[in-house]
Design a protein around this motif. Structure first.
Motif, PDB file in Angstrom:
ATOM      1  N   VAL B 109       0.882  -1.171   0.000  1.00  0.00           N
ATOM      2  CA  VAL B 109       0.000   0.000   0.000  1.00  0.00           C
ATOM      3  C   VAL B 109       0.914   1.213   0.000  1.00  0.00           C
ATOM      4  O   VAL B 109       1.709   1.397   0.915  1.00  0.00           O
ATOM      5  CB  VAL B 109      -0.916   0.007   1.231  1.00  0.00           C
ATOM      6  N   VAL B 110       0.777   2.001  -1.033  1.00  0.00           N
ATOM      7  CA  VAL B 110       1.739   3.069  -1.299  1.00  0.00           C
ATOM      8  C   VAL B 110       0.972   4.386  -1.311  1.00  0.00           C
ATOM      9  O   VAL B 110      -0.120   4.467  -1.852  1.00  0.00           O
ATOM     10  CB  VAL B 110       2.398   2.778  -2.672  1.00  0.00           C
ATOM     11  N   HIS B 111       1.543   5.411  -0.688  1.00  0.00           N
ATOM     12  CA  HIS B 111       0.912   6.727  -0.720  1.00  0.00           C
ATOM     13  C   HIS B 111       1.578   7.525  -1.819  1.00  0.00           C
ATOM     14  O   HIS B 111       2.783   7.784  -1.774  1.00  0.00           O
ATOM     15  CB  HIS B 111       1.124   7.420   0.636  1.00  0.00           C
ATOM     16  N   PHE B 112       0.825   7.892  -2.832  1.00  0.00           N
ATOM     17  CA  PHE B 112       1.415   8.581  -3.977  1.00  0.00           C
ATOM     18  C   PHE B 112       0.388   9.512  -4.551  1.00  0.00           C
ATOM     19  O   PHE B 112      -0.769   9.139  -4.711  1.00  0.00           O
ATOM     20  CB  PHE B 112       1.839   7.529  -5.028  1.00  0.00           C
ATOM     21  N   ALA B 113       0.822  10.722  -4.885  1.00  0.00           N
ATOM     22  CA  ALA B 113      -0.056  11.704  -5.526  1.00  0.00           C
ATOM     23  C   ALA B 113      -1.324  11.928  -4.718  1.00  0.00           C
ATOM     24  O   ALA B 113      -2.422  12.027  -5.273  1.00  0.00           O
ATOM     25  CB  ALA B 113      -0.416  11.268  -6.957  1.00  0.00           C
ATOM     26  N   TRP B 117      -2.656   3.611  -2.862  1.00  0.00           N
ATOM     27  CA  TRP B 117      -2.945   2.592  -3.857  1.00  0.00           C
ATOM     28  C   TRP B 117      -2.476   1.250  -3.339  1.00  0.00           C
ATOM     29  O   TRP B 117      -1.392   1.140  -2.781  1.00  0.00           O
ATOM     30  CB  TRP B 117      -2.170   2.871  -5.158  1.00  0.00           C
ATOM     31  N   LYS B 118      -3.245   0.205  -3.602  1.00  0.00           N
ATOM     32  CA  LYS B 118      -2.802  -1.148  -3.287  1.00  0.00           C
ATOM     33  C   LYS B 118      -2.213  -1.699  -4.565  1.00  0.00           C
ATOM     34  O   LYS B 118      -2.888  -1.818  -5.574  1.00  0.00           O
ATOM     35  CB  LYS B 118      -3.969  -2.009  -2.819  1.00  0.00           C
ATOM     36  N   VAL B 119      -0.960  -2.089  -4.489  1.00  0.00           N
ATOM     37  CA  VAL B 119      -0.153  -2.205  -5.692  1.00  0.00           C
ATOM     38  C   VAL B 119       0.594  -3.533  -5.682  1.00  0.00           C
ATOM     39  O   VAL B 119       1.044  -4.001  -4.638  1.00  0.00           O
ATOM     40  CB  VAL B 119       0.813  -0.992  -5.675  1.00  0.00           C
ATOM     41  N   VAL B 144       5.679   3.906   1.803  1.00  0.00           N
ATOM     42  CA  VAL B 144       5.032   2.595   1.784  1.00  0.00           C
ATOM     43  C   VAL B 144       4.410   2.376   3.142  1.00  0.00           C
ATOM     44  O   VAL B 144       5.090   2.428   4.160  1.00  0.00           O
ATOM     45  CB  VAL B 144       6.059   1.493   1.480  1.00  0.00           C
ATOM     46  N   LEU B 145       3.107   2.084   3.181  1.00  0.00           N
ATOM     47  CA  LEU B 145       2.450   1.927   4.478  1.00  0.00           C
ATOM     48  C   LEU B 145       2.334   0.483   4.893  1.00  0.00           C
ATOM     49  O   LEU B 145       2.242   0.180   6.074  1.00  0.00           O
ATOM     50  CB  LEU B 145       1.035   2.528   4.422  1.00  0.00           C
ATOM     51  N   LEU B 146       2.294  -0.400   3.944  1.00  0.00           N
ATOM     52  CA  LEU B 146       2.027  -1.797   4.274  1.00  0.00           C
ATOM     53  C   LEU B 146       2.613  -2.645   3.170  1.00  0.00           C
ATOM     54  O   LEU B 146       2.555  -2.263   2.006  1.00  0.00           O
ATOM     55  CB  LEU B 146       0.514  -2.021   4.329  1.00  0.00           C
ATOM     56  N   VAL B 147       3.203  -3.772   3.552  1.00  0.00           N
ATOM     57  CA  VAL B 147       3.682  -4.724   2.559  1.00  0.00           C
ATOM     58  C   VAL B 147       3.172  -6.083   2.977  1.00  0.00           C
ATOM     59  O   VAL B 147       3.242  -6.428   4.155  1.00  0.00           O
ATOM     60  CB  VAL B 147       5.221  -4.742   2.493  1.00  0.00           C
ATOM     61  N   ILE B 206       4.042  -0.468 -12.196  1.00  0.00           N
ATOM     62  CA  ILE B 206       4.838  -0.871 -11.030  1.00  0.00           C
ATOM     63  C   ILE B 206       5.701  -2.043 -11.449  1.00  0.00           C
ATOM     64  O   ILE B 206       5.202  -3.089 -11.869  1.00  0.00           O
ATOM     65  CB  ILE B 206       3.928  -1.306  -9.874  1.00  0.00           C
ATOM     66  N   ASN B 207       7.017  -1.860 -11.367  1.00  0.00           N
ATOM     67  CA  ASN B 207       7.888  -2.921 -11.848  1.00  0.00           C
ATOM     68  C   ASN B 207       8.159  -3.972 -10.792  1.00  0.00           C
ATOM     69  O   ASN B 207       8.108  -5.154 -11.068  1.00  0.00           O
ATOM     70  CB  ASN B 207       9.226  -2.322 -12.303  1.00  0.00           C
ATOM     71  N   SER B 208       8.505  -3.540  -9.573  1.00  0.00           N
ATOM     72  CA  SER B 208       8.913  -4.546  -8.598  1.00  0.00           C
ATOM     73  C   SER B 208       8.692  -4.027  -7.193  1.00  0.00           C
ATOM     74  O   SER B 208       8.718  -2.828  -6.948  1.00  0.00           O
ATOM     75  CB  SER B 208      10.393  -4.869  -8.776  1.00  0.00           C
ATOM     76  N   ILE B 209       8.447  -4.975  -6.281  1.00  0.00           N
ATOM     77  CA  ILE B 209       8.411  -4.665  -4.854  1.00  0.00           C
ATOM     78  C   ILE B 209       9.410  -5.615  -4.210  1.00  0.00           C
ATOM     79  O   ILE B 209       9.283  -6.841  -4.343  1.00  0.00           O
ATOM     80  CB  ILE B 209       7.009  -4.917  -4.275  1.00  0.00           C
ATOM     81  N   GLU B 210      10.407  -5.053  -3.523  1.00  0.00           N
ATOM     82  CA  GLU B 210      11.436  -5.917  -2.937  1.00  0.00           C
ATOM     83  C   GLU B 210      11.500  -5.690  -1.439  1.00  0.00           C
ATOM     84  O   GLU B 210      11.430  -4.551  -0.975  1.00  0.00           O
ATOM     85  CB  GLU B 210      12.808  -5.582  -3.521  1.00  0.00           C
ATOM     86  N   LEU B 211      11.702  -6.804  -0.719  1.00  0.00           N
ATOM     87  CA  LEU B 211      11.880  -6.724   0.726  1.00  0.00           C
ATOM     88  C   LEU B 211      13.314  -7.067   1.046  1.00  0.00           C
ATOM     89  O   LEU B 211      13.862  -8.020   0.505  1.00  0.00           O
ATOM     90  CB  LEU B 211      10.979  -7.741   1.427  1.00  0.00           C
ATOM     91  N   SER B 212      13.891  -6.326   1.980  1.00  0.00           N
ATOM     92  CA  SER B 212      15.278  -6.652   2.338  1.00  0.00           C
ATOM     93  C   SER B 212      15.287  -7.870   3.245  1.00  0.00           C
ATOM     94  O   SER B 212      14.324  -8.114   3.976  1.00  0.00           O
ATOM     95  CB  SER B 212      15.918  -5.472   3.057  1.00  0.00           C
ATOM     96  N   PRO B 213      16.360  -8.670   3.238  1.00  0.00           N
ATOM     97  CA  PRO B 213      16.340  -9.911   4.010  1.00  0.00           C
ATOM     98  C   PRO B 213      16.456  -9.715   5.521  1.00  0.00           C
ATOM     99  O   PRO B 213      16.330 -10.668   6.265  1.00  0.00           O
ATOM    100  CB  PRO B 213      17.550 -10.680   3.471  1.00  0.00           C
TER     101      PRO B 213
END
Lengths: 149, 216
Positions: B109-113, B117-119, B144-147, B206-213
């Motif tokens: 969930v991303v805050h943009f403009a 948006w749930k993306v 980013v509010l939620l992943v 939206i190309n990619s959503i990555e989480l760090s390990p």
């Protein structure tokens, strides 16, 4: 007209543009103008100064320049989706014509009609779509309010 | 092994323990199944949390008539150590998943403009203004509010850290909207005007959503 009286479509891209690399959707630009006509003055100036730079900056676009006797100078843009868009540029200056060309370059060829939704997903649900039995333990008998124990 | 949904709260430097209600399973005496509450409980529902926060951390919110709800505080049905151990188990499970990177598709969930948006990957977004990036440029969305993945989700308070998530998008198209007609007419007053509004629009993929390990 109203949005109900005019056609509409959903947001989409041509052939998943952007997932891999981005491809400019404009393939061909034909500039139609007249050699002696006051409405084509700005167009002639643009052809002197700006058209070569524009063609160099966008190597993927083919630019055709065709002087013809015509009253209305136009830019005909053809896109990869097959659509053709014609923009009359009567009495516009060279700078305005460059802006029109930039706008046409940045567009994809899809119709400019009302978009029903400002988003599009191919996988709308990841954790599973909710239904009334999600997160609900099975029970025999009527469901009563939970008494504090 | 019951694959139940777990929620892990992302702590932005402040460790505040609040009691999440462990629902029906404990009160009915079921030993094997326990669940922490899957949803997000806003903090004002836990007056214990507010009190704990005011005592441990420095910055306090002023007490107003809306600082706490008018009903009495919720008593936890489970002793504190048990709850702490359960929270730690959840955190360990999520950290294991992050390290091994064995989640499937992620959503965010991303805050943009000005909107949220749930993306996911490969989906399209339409913004009703121009962005200062050319077509084909890659953009990183920072708020980013939620992943979430299939099994777990990370909820930010209110945002997740920039070193934890990375959401990248490409600008695909910068067009104008369809010509919207704005017309006003009052009958018998000789008042009417008509205006055609064309708004700039940007389409992002939206190309990619990555989480760090590593969590935190």
């Amino acid at each position: 007209m109203t949005s109900r009286g005019t056609p509409s479509r959903f947001l989409r891209s041509v052939l998943q543009n952007g997932v891999g690399r981005y491809v400019c959707q404009l393939k061909r630009v034909s500039i139609v103008f007249s050699k002696k006509g006051q409405s084509s003055l700005g167009m002639r100036d643009f052809i002197e100064e700006g058209v070569v730079d524009f063609a160099k900056n966008n190597p993927g676009i083919v630019v055709y320049v065709s002087p013809q006797p015509c009253n209305v100078p136009k830019i005909v843009a053809e896109y990869l989706s097959g659509n053709t868009k014609t923009e009359p540029v009567t009495n516009k200056t060279s700078q305005q014509i460059l802006e029109v060309l930039t706008k046409l370059t940045n567009q994809s060829g899809l119709d400019i009609v009302r978009l029903r939704k400002p988003f599009h997903t191919d996988s709308p649900s990841i954790q599973g779509q909710w239904h009334p039995f999600t997160n609900r333990p099975p029970s025999i008998g009527p469901i009563r309010p939970q008494s504090a124990e | 092994m019951v694959n139940h949904r777990k929620t892990e709260e992302e702590e932005l430097g402040m460790r505040s323990k609040f009691k999440s209600p462990v629902k029906m399973a404990v009160s009915r005496g079921l030993m094997s199944v326990w669940r922490t509450h899957c949803g997000v409980f806003p903090r004002y529902l836990f007056p214990a949390a507010v009190r704990a926060q005011s005592s441990t951390s420095g910055n306090t919110l002023p007490h107003t008539s809306l600082s706490r709800p008018p009903w009495e505080g919720q008593v936890s049905l489970v002793p504190a150590e048990v709850e702490r151990s359960r929270h730690a188990a959840v955190v360990r499970a999520v950290q294991q998943r992050l390290q091994r990177q064995d989640f499937g598709r992620l959503f965010a969930v991303v805050h943009f403009a000005g909107r949220q948006w749930k993306v996911t990957d490969e989906d399209l977004i339409l913004i009703e203004n121009h962005i200062e990036a050319e077509c084909g440029e890659r953009i990183r969305m920072e708020k980013v509010l939620l992943v979430g993945a299939g099994d777990f989700s990370l909820v930010g308070r209110p945002l997740l850290g920039k070193d934890l998530v990375r959401v990248e998008a490409t600008v695909i198209e910068k067009t104008e909207s369809w010509p919207k007609v704005l017309m006003r007419f009052w009958k018998r007053h000789r008042f009417q005007y008509k205006k055609i509004i064309v708004q700039p629009q940007t389409v992002l993929r939206i190309n990619s959503i990555e989480l760090s390990p590593r969590l935190s």
